[in-house]
Design a protein around this motif. Structure first.
Motif, short mmCIF file in Angstrom:
data_model
loop_
_atom_site.label_atom_id
_atom_site.label_comp_id
_atom_site.label_asym_id
_atom_site.label_seq_id
_atom_site.Cartn_x
_atom_site.Cartn_y
_atom_site.Cartn_z
N LYS A 252 61.50 70.33 54.01
CA LYS A 252 62.33 69.28 53.66
C LYS A 252 60.92 68.14 54.01
CE LYS A 252 64.66 70.56 57.02
NZ LYS A 252 66.13 70.61 58.06
N PHE A 253 60.98 66.82 53.29
CA PHE A 253 60.09 65.89 53.20
C PHE A 253 60.70 64.43 53.28
CE2 PHE A 253 58.47 69.57 50.60
CZ PHE A 253 57.31 70.05 51.46
N LEU A 254 59.80 63.74 53.84
CA LEU A 254 60.04 62.31 53.75
C LEU A 254 58.89 62.02 52.86
CD1 LEU A 254 61.21 61.15 57.22
CD2 LEU A 254 62.65 60.98 55.13
N LEU A 255 59.26 61.19 51.93
CA LEU A 255 57.97 60.92 50.71
C LEU A 255 57.89 59.28 50.50
CD1 LEU A 255 58.69 63.59 48.47
CD2 LEU A 255 56.98 63.61 49.89
N ARG A 256 56.82 58.98 50.42
CA ARG A 256 56.84 57.36 49.89
C ARG A 256 56.04 57.34 48.73
NH1 ARG A 256 55.84 52.19 53.37
NH2 ARG A 256 56.29 50.76 51.85
N ASP A 257 56.91 56.73 47.86
CA ASP A 257 56.32 56.52 46.40
C ASP A 257 55.94 55.19 45.92
OD1 ASP A 257 56.29 56.36 43.51
OD2 ASP A 257 57.85 58.06 43.17
N GLU A 258 54.57 54.85 45.89
CA GLU A 258 54.18 53.68 45.85
C GLU A 258 54.29 52.97 44.37
OE1 GLU A 258 51.08 50.81 44.59
OE2 GLU A 258 51.20 52.90 43.85
N GLY A 259 54.36 54.04 43.27
CA GLY A 259 54.52 53.74 41.98
C GLY A 259 55.98 52.90 41.79
N LEU A 260 56.86 53.45 42.82
CA LEU A 260 58.37 52.89 42.56
C LEU A 260 58.62 52.22 43.55
CD1 LEU A 260 60.16 56.50 41.11
CD2 LEU A 260 59.42 54.25 39.96
N SER A 261 57.99 52.04 44.55
CA SER A 261 58.38 51.33 45.89
C SER A 261 59.56 52.13 46.46
CB SER A 261 58.37 49.73 45.88
OG SER A 261 57.22 49.02 45.45
N GLN A 262 59.52 53.30 46.54
CA GLN A 262 60.57 54.01 47.15
C GLN A 262 60.14 54.84 48.23
OE1 GLN A 262 63.15 56.11 43.91
NE2 GLN A 262 61.52 57.76 44.72
N VAL A 263 61.10 55.07 49.11
CA VAL A 263 61.19 56.27 50.13
C VAL A 263 62.29 57.10 49.83
CG1 VAL A 263 61.54 56.81 52.48
CG2 VAL A 263 60.00 54.84 51.88
N SER A 264 62.13 58.58 50.11
CA SER A 264 62.90 59.51 49.79
C SER A 264 62.84 60.49 50.71
CB SER A 264 62.78 60.04 48.40
OG SER A 264 61.48 60.70 48.03
N PHE A 265 63.99 61.22 50.69
CA PHE A 265 64.08 62.54 51.62
C PHE A 265 64.44 63.70 50.69
CE2 PHE A 265 67.01 66.00 53.21
CZ PHE A 265 66.47 66.28 54.40
N VAL A 266 63.59 64.74 50.77
CA VAL A 266 63.84 65.77 49.79
C VAL A 266 63.71 66.85 50.44
CG1 VAL A 266 62.50 67.01 47.72
CG2 VAL A 266 62.50 64.53 47.99
N THR B 97 49.13 63.80 49.69
CA THR B 97 49.47 63.33 48.55
C THR B 97 48.83 63.07 47.55
OG1 THR B 97 49.71 61.13 49.64
CG2 THR B 97 51.87 62.35 49.52
N ASN B 98 48.80 63.46 46.37
CA ASN B 98 47.89 63.36 45.11
C ASN B 98 48.41 62.09 44.44
OD1 ASN B 98 45.87 63.59 43.43
ND2 ASN B 98 46.93 65.50 42.28
N TRP B 99 48.22 61.07 44.86
CA TRP B 99 48.45 59.58 44.13
C TRP B 99 47.83 59.60 42.79
CZ3 TRP B 99 45.81 55.12 42.63
CH2 TRP B 99 46.55 54.20 42.20
N GLN B 100 48.81 59.10 41.78
CA GLN B 100 48.40 59.03 40.48
C GLN B 100 48.09 58.02 39.73
OE1 GLN B 100 47.64 62.38 38.40
NE2 GLN B 100 47.54 62.72 40.71
N GLY B 101 48.54 56.82 40.36
CA GLY B 101 48.20 55.42 39.64
C GLY B 101 49.54 54.29 39.89
N HIS B 102 49.11 53.20 39.76
CA HIS B 102 49.97 52.18 40.27
C HIS B 102 51.15 52.04 38.96
CE1 HIS B 102 47.83 50.49 43.40
NE2 HIS B 102 46.75 50.13 42.64
N LEU C 3 53.19 59.34 44.42
CA LEU C 3 53.29 59.75 45.85
C LEU C 3 52.28 59.32 46.57
CD1 LEU C 3 55.03 63.04 46.13
CD2 LEU C 3 56.33 60.79 45.83
N GLN C 4 52.43 58.66 47.88
CA GLN C 4 51.01 57.93 48.61
C GLN C 4 51.57 58.40 49.96
OE1 GLN C 4 50.15 53.51 48.95
NE2 GLN C 4 49.00 54.37 47.15
N GLY C 5 52.54 59.02 50.46
CA GLY C 5 52.90 59.17 51.92
C GLY C 5 53.76 60.39 52.05
N VAL C 6 53.67 61.14 53.01
CA VAL C 6 54.36 62.30 53.30
C VAL C 6 54.55 62.48 54.70
CG1 VAL C 6 52.52 63.86 53.18
CG2 VAL C 6 54.86 64.92 52.60
N ILE C 7 55.71 63.02 55.18
CA ILE C 7 56.03 63.69 56.30
C ILE C 7 56.62 64.81 56.15
CG2 ILE C 7 57.04 63.64 58.57
CD1 ILE C 7 56.95 60.53 58.46
N ALA C 8 56.00 66.06 56.36
CA ALA C 8 56.97 67.34 56.21
C ALA C 8 57.66 67.47 57.62
CB ALA C 8 55.84 68.53 56.27
#
Length: 316
Positions: A27-41, A244-249, A283-288
């Motif tokens: 389970k992860f909390l993820l920060r998606d810079e491209g979408l300005s989004q935080v998610s639980f996965v 996180t292996n960020w890919q672009g704005h 993706l730009q941030g992660v918490i496992a």
């Protein structure tokens, strides 16, 4: 024919490493810079997943009471880990780069040419927003993430370098990273034996620094995962690095690369995750969350691993 079979076996073996699945629930909390989004996965139960739009920002942290702190450009938000529902918003700090809850219960906000000062600024505030301390480093013209070390100092990433400050703003250690002119170092953590690990941004690798600041080791991922920019990362319970292996704005990078990569401390890629392009961009941030209890505040310990704080010390 024998040579061909050997090649095919090699390709299959490589693919199995990249697609490896762990037994158990990841389970992860993820920060998606491209979408300005935080998610639980939840990789084993997608029905539990949630996706929440947030203001642009750089970081995220478990701060207790089933809450994740999400940095914004004006301060921070606190979201419920179970649902993503916003519980609190602080928006009094326009221009802030990141926010981080400290062991003493105060919040550290970071900015550049900010709060009336030139260069890198660290502002510590208590729960009521009262300013407690300001540290200023006018000689630096760039800043990303800051981490409190086990001994209470601050590790600060500043483009091509990382430096360490004590609580009074005295720089007690610094190191230059190796690589291209445009590096954009993102996050640094102190490990045992005075080693420091840094995700190097556009240098696209981890760099391990010794106590004297020399780069003793670097490693990155294979071309199959499209290494582009190593951003937020976590030292896992087993000592591996999850980055996180960020890919672009922007919103259109979901097809690009595998954006969660896990390496051993020796630099071997042992797991990667290919995001769903319909739900993620960059993706730009992660918490496992495996093995963590969101009821607690977590700060990195002496080995760089997240360590729960049973009770936050009250500010004096």
């Amino acid at each position: 024919m024998k040579k061909l079979l050997t090649c095919l076996i090699g390709i299959i073996a490589c693919s199995s490493v990249l697609a490896q699945k762990y037994s158990g629930n990841r389970k992860f909390l993820l920060r998606d810079e491209g979408l300005s989004q935080v998610s639980f996965v939840n990789l084993d139960d997608s029905t539990a997943n949630w996706f929440i739009k947030v203001p642009a920002g750089r970081d995220l942290q478990l701060v207790g009471n089933r809450t994740v702190l999400v940095s914004t450009g004006t301060g921070y938000q606190e979201l419920d880990v179970r649902s993503g529902r916003m519980l609190k918003e602080v928006s009094d700090y326009a221009g802030s780069v990141m926010a981080r809850r400290l062991k003493n219960g105060n919040t550290l906000l970071v900015g550049l040419n900010w709060e009336g000062k030139k260069g890198v600024v660290l502002l510590e505030v208590d729960a009521d927003g009262t300013n407690r301390k300001v540290l200023n480093f006018p000689e630096h013209n760039y800043v990303r993430l800051v981490r409190e070390t086990a001994k209470g100092t601050f590790l600060i990433t500043a483009n091509t370098m990382v430096f360490e400050s004590d609580r009074d703003g005295k720089v007690i250690w610094k190191a230059n990273l190796t690589g291209p002119k445009k590096i954009n170092s993102w996050q640094a953590l102190r490990l045992r034996r005075n080693k420091t690990v840094v995700s190097s941004g556009y240098a696209v690798n981890f760099q391990i620094l010794d106590k004297n600041g020399a780069v003793s080791k670097t490693f990155t991922g294979p071309k199959e995962v499209n290494p582009h920019f190593f951003a937020g990362f976590q030292v896992l319970k087993n000592g591996n690095y999850l980055v996180t292996n960020w890919q672009g704005h922007g919103p259109d990078f979901g097809h690009s690369g595998s954006q969660l990569l896990e390496f051993t401390p020796q630099g071997k890629l042992v797991w990667s995750w290919k995001q769903d392009p319909a739900k993620f961009s960059s993706l730009q941030g992660v918490i496992a969350l495996d093995g963590l209890n969101p009821e607690y505040l977590y700060i990195e310990g002496k080995d760089g691993k997240l360590k729960k704080q049973k009770t936050a010390k009250k500010s004096k």
